[in-house]
Design a protein around this motif. Structure first.
Motif, PDB file in Angstrom:
ATOM      1  N   TRP A  80      75.071 -69.186  50.575  1.00 52.39           N
ATOM      2  CA  TRP A  80      74.651 -67.859  50.988  1.00 52.39           C
ATOM      3  C   TRP A  80      74.074 -67.880  52.394  1.00 52.39           C
ATOM      4  N   ALA A  81      74.060 -66.676  53.004  1.00 52.09           N
ATOM      5  CA  ALA A  81      73.427 -66.499  54.302  1.00 52.09           C
ATOM      6  C   ALA A  81      71.918 -66.480  54.073  1.00 52.09           C
ATOM      7  N   VAL A  82      71.205 -67.273  54.840  1.00 52.59           N
ATOM      8  CA  VAL A  82      69.773 -67.424  54.634  1.00 52.59           C
ATOM      9  C   VAL A  82      69.003 -66.246  55.208  1.00 52.59           C
ATOM     10  N   GLY A  83      69.291 -65.843  56.432  1.00 53.87           N
ATOM     11  CA  GLY A  83      68.601 -64.722  57.050  1.00 53.87           C
ATOM     12  C   GLY A  83      67.200 -65.070  57.517  1.00 53.87           C
ATOM     13  N   MET A  84      66.541 -64.056  58.048  1.00 48.59           N
ATOM     14  CA  MET A  84      65.171 -64.219  58.543  1.00 48.59           C
ATOM     15  C   MET A  84      64.271 -63.210  57.857  1.00 48.59           C
ATOM     16  N   PRO A  85      63.145 -63.586  57.345  1.00 47.76           N
ATOM     17  CA  PRO A  85      62.683 -64.969  57.236  1.00 47.76           C
ATOM     18  C   PRO A  85      63.550 -65.720  56.237  1.00 47.76           C
ATOM     19  N   PRO A  86      63.611 -67.055  56.376  1.00 47.85           N
ATOM     20  CA  PRO A  86      64.487 -67.837  55.505  1.00 47.85           C
ATOM     21  C   PRO A  86      64.135 -67.695  54.029  1.00 47.85           C
ATOM     22  N   ASP A  87      65.136 -67.374  53.233  1.00 49.54           N
ATOM     23  CA  ASP A  87      64.970 -67.314  51.784  1.00 49.54           C
ATOM     24  C   ASP A  87      65.785 -68.468  51.198  1.00 49.54           C
ATOM     25  N   LEU A  88      65.096 -69.506  50.768  1.00 48.32           N
ATOM     26  CA  LEU A  88      65.783 -70.688  50.261  1.00 48.32           C
ATOM     27  C   LEU A  88      65.806 -70.735  48.741  1.00 48.32           C
ATOM     28  N   CYS A  89      65.795 -69.598  48.127  1.00 50.74           N
ATOM     29  CA  CYS A  89      65.942 -69.499  46.679  1.00 50.74           C
ATOM     30  C   CYS A  89      67.366 -69.022  46.412  1.00 50.74           C
ATOM     31  N   CYS A  90      68.119 -69.761  45.609  1.00 49.01           N
ATOM     32  CA  CYS A  90      69.522 -69.447  45.357  1.00 49.01           C
ATOM     33  C   CYS A  90      69.660 -68.071  44.710  1.00 49.01           C
ATOM     34  N   PRO A  91      70.452 -67.182  45.322  1.00 51.53           N
ATOM     35  CA  PRO A  91      70.653 -65.864  44.734  1.00 51.53           C
ATOM     36  C   PRO A  91      71.514 -65.905  43.474  1.00 51.53           C
ATOM     37  N   GLY A  92      72.235 -67.017  43.272  1.00 50.70           N
ATOM     38  CA  GLY A  92      73.103 -67.138  42.103  1.00 50.70           C
ATOM     39  C   GLY A  92      72.374 -67.571  40.843  1.00 50.70           C
ATOM     40  N   CYS A  93      71.581 -68.635  40.971  1.00 43.64           N
ATOM     41  CA  CYS A  93      70.927 -69.185  39.774  1.00 43.64           C
ATOM     42  C   CYS A  93      69.398 -69.149  39.847  1.00 43.64           C
ATOM     43  N   GLY A  94      68.854 -68.779  41.000  1.00 42.95           N
ATOM     44  CA  GLY A  94      67.405 -68.671  41.134  1.00 42.95           C
ATOM     45  C   GLY A  94      66.684 -69.972  41.448  1.00 42.95           C
ATOM     46  N   GLN A  95      67.403 -71.084  41.536  1.00 43.46           N
ATOM     47  CA  GLN A  95      66.783 -72.377  41.825  1.00 43.46           C
ATOM     48  C   GLN A  95      66.399 -72.481  43.307  1.00 43.46           C
ATOM     49  N   ALA A  96      65.338 -73.215  43.578  1.00 47.15           N
ATOM     50  CA  ALA A  96      64.915 -73.452  44.959  1.00 47.15           C
ATOM     51  C   ALA A  96      64.606 -74.920  45.199  1.00 47.15           C
ATOM     52  N   THR A  97      64.835 -75.752  44.200  1.00 47.99           N
ATOM     53  CA  THR A  97      64.443 -77.148  44.318  1.00 47.99           C
ATOM     54  C   THR A  97      65.518 -78.035  44.942  1.00 47.99           C
ATOM     55  N   ALA A  98      66.773 -77.651  44.841  1.00 51.81           N
ATOM     56  CA  ALA A  98      67.849 -78.505  45.354  1.00 51.81           C
ATOM     57  C   ALA A  98      68.668 -77.780  46.416  1.00 51.81           C
ATOM     58  N   VAL A  99      68.000 -77.011  47.263  1.00 49.60           N
ATOM     59  CA  VAL A  99      68.689 -76.227  48.285  1.00 49.60           C
ATOM     60  C   VAL A  99      68.869 -77.062  49.551  1.00 49.60           C
ATOM     61  N   GLU A 100      70.078 -77.006  50.110  1.00 50.74           N
ATOM     62  CA  GLU A 100      70.395 -77.720  51.347  1.00 50.74           C
ATOM     63  C   GLU A 100      70.709 -76.693  52.428  1.00 50.74           C
ATOM     64  N   LEU A 101      70.038 -76.796  53.568  1.00 51.56           N
ATOM     65  CA  LEU A 101      70.319 -75.920  54.693  1.00 51.56           C
ATOM     66  C   LEU A 101      71.544 -76.464  55.416  1.00 51.56           C
ATOM     67  N   LEU A 102      72.618 -75.685  55.456  1.00 50.59           N
ATOM     68  CA  LEU A 102      73.878 -76.131  56.046  1.00 50.59           C
ATOM     69  C   LEU A 102      73.964 -75.884  57.548  1.00 50.59           C
ATOM     70  N   SER A 103      73.409 -74.779  57.987  1.00 48.52           N
ATOM     71  CA  SER A 103      73.460 -74.436  59.412  1.00 48.52           C
ATOM     72  C   SER A 103      72.316 -73.497  59.752  1.00 48.52           C
ATOM     73  N   GLY A 104      72.085 -73.373  61.053  1.00 56.57           N
ATOM     74  CA  GLY A 104      71.063 -72.448  61.514  1.00 56.57           C
ATOM     75  C   GLY A 104      69.977 -73.084  62.350  1.00 56.57           C
ATOM     76  N   ARG A 105      69.925 -74.425  62.391  1.00 62.10           N
ATOM     77  CA  ARG A 105      68.896 -75.102  63.196  1.00 62.10           C
ATOM     78  C   ARG A 105      69.470 -75.708  64.472  1.00 62.10           C
ATOM     79  N   GLU A 106      70.741 -75.466  64.752  1.00 60.60           N
ATOM     80  CA  GLU A 106      71.411 -76.077  65.899  1.00 60.60           C
ATOM     81  C   GLU A 106      70.777 -75.660  67.228  1.00 60.60           C
ATOM     82  N   LEU A 107      70.804 -76.568  68.154  1.00 58.33           N
ATOM     83  CA  LEU A 107      70.432 -76.305  69.545  1.00 58.33           C
ATOM     84  C   LEU A 107      71.093 -77.403  70.362  1.00 58.33           C
ATOM     85  N   ARG A 108      72.302 -77.107  70.856  1.00 61.20           N
ATOM     86  CA  ARG A 108      73.040 -78.149  71.570  1.00 61.20           C
ATOM     87  C   ARG A 108      73.933 -77.571  72.652  1.00 61.20           C
ATOM     88  N   ILE A 109      74.231 -78.428  73.600  1.00 58.73           N
ATOM     89  CA  ILE A 109      75.143 -78.066  74.680  1.00 58.73           C
ATOM     90  C   ILE A 109      76.557 -78.219  74.127  1.00 58.73           C
TER      91      ILE A 109
END
Length: 125
Positions: A80-109
């Protein structure tokens, strides 16, 4: 304002690469910035204009590409799209313990356009 330190680091890295390849000027720098990186694009653009002065990047265009924040649930494999502020609770099953951030922290040339390099310079610095 940490955008100034980011702009200075970008200018330093690109200047070093330009000098290594005997380029005297750079016309364009493209950055990839994740929406969770905490960077304000307008502040970065302003800081870049100041930091590039009297360097091979003087007059160079800064192009930024935003990367959307996405996460994946380790329990149900939903993404899912995390958005701002970050919501790291799974909208599908409600879990928040095994969430992996896939993208959104990049800062590169991503890419640098060199005007007059005597030697080939990689596009990514």
């Amino acid at each position: 304002m940490h955008e100034m330190s980011i702009a200075m680091a970008v200018v330093d890295q690109v200047t070093e690469a330009a000098q290594a390849g005997a380029a005297r000027s750079v016309s364009r720098v493209e950055l990839e910035i994740g929406e969770l990186a905490g960077v304000v694009p307008d502040a970065l653009a302003f800081s870049f204009e100041l930091a590039r002065t009297a360097t091979p990047l003087d007059g160079a265009e800064l192009v930024t590409r935003s990367v959307a924040a996405r996460a994946r649930c380790g329990s149900c494999a939903g993404e899912w799209a995390v958005g701002m502020p970050p919501d790291l609770c799974c909208p599908g099953c409600g879990q928040a313990t095994a969430v992996e951030l896939l993208s959104g922290r990049e800062l590169r040339i991503l890419r640098v356009v060199w005007d007059d390099a005597l030697e080939p310079i990689p596009e990514e610095a």
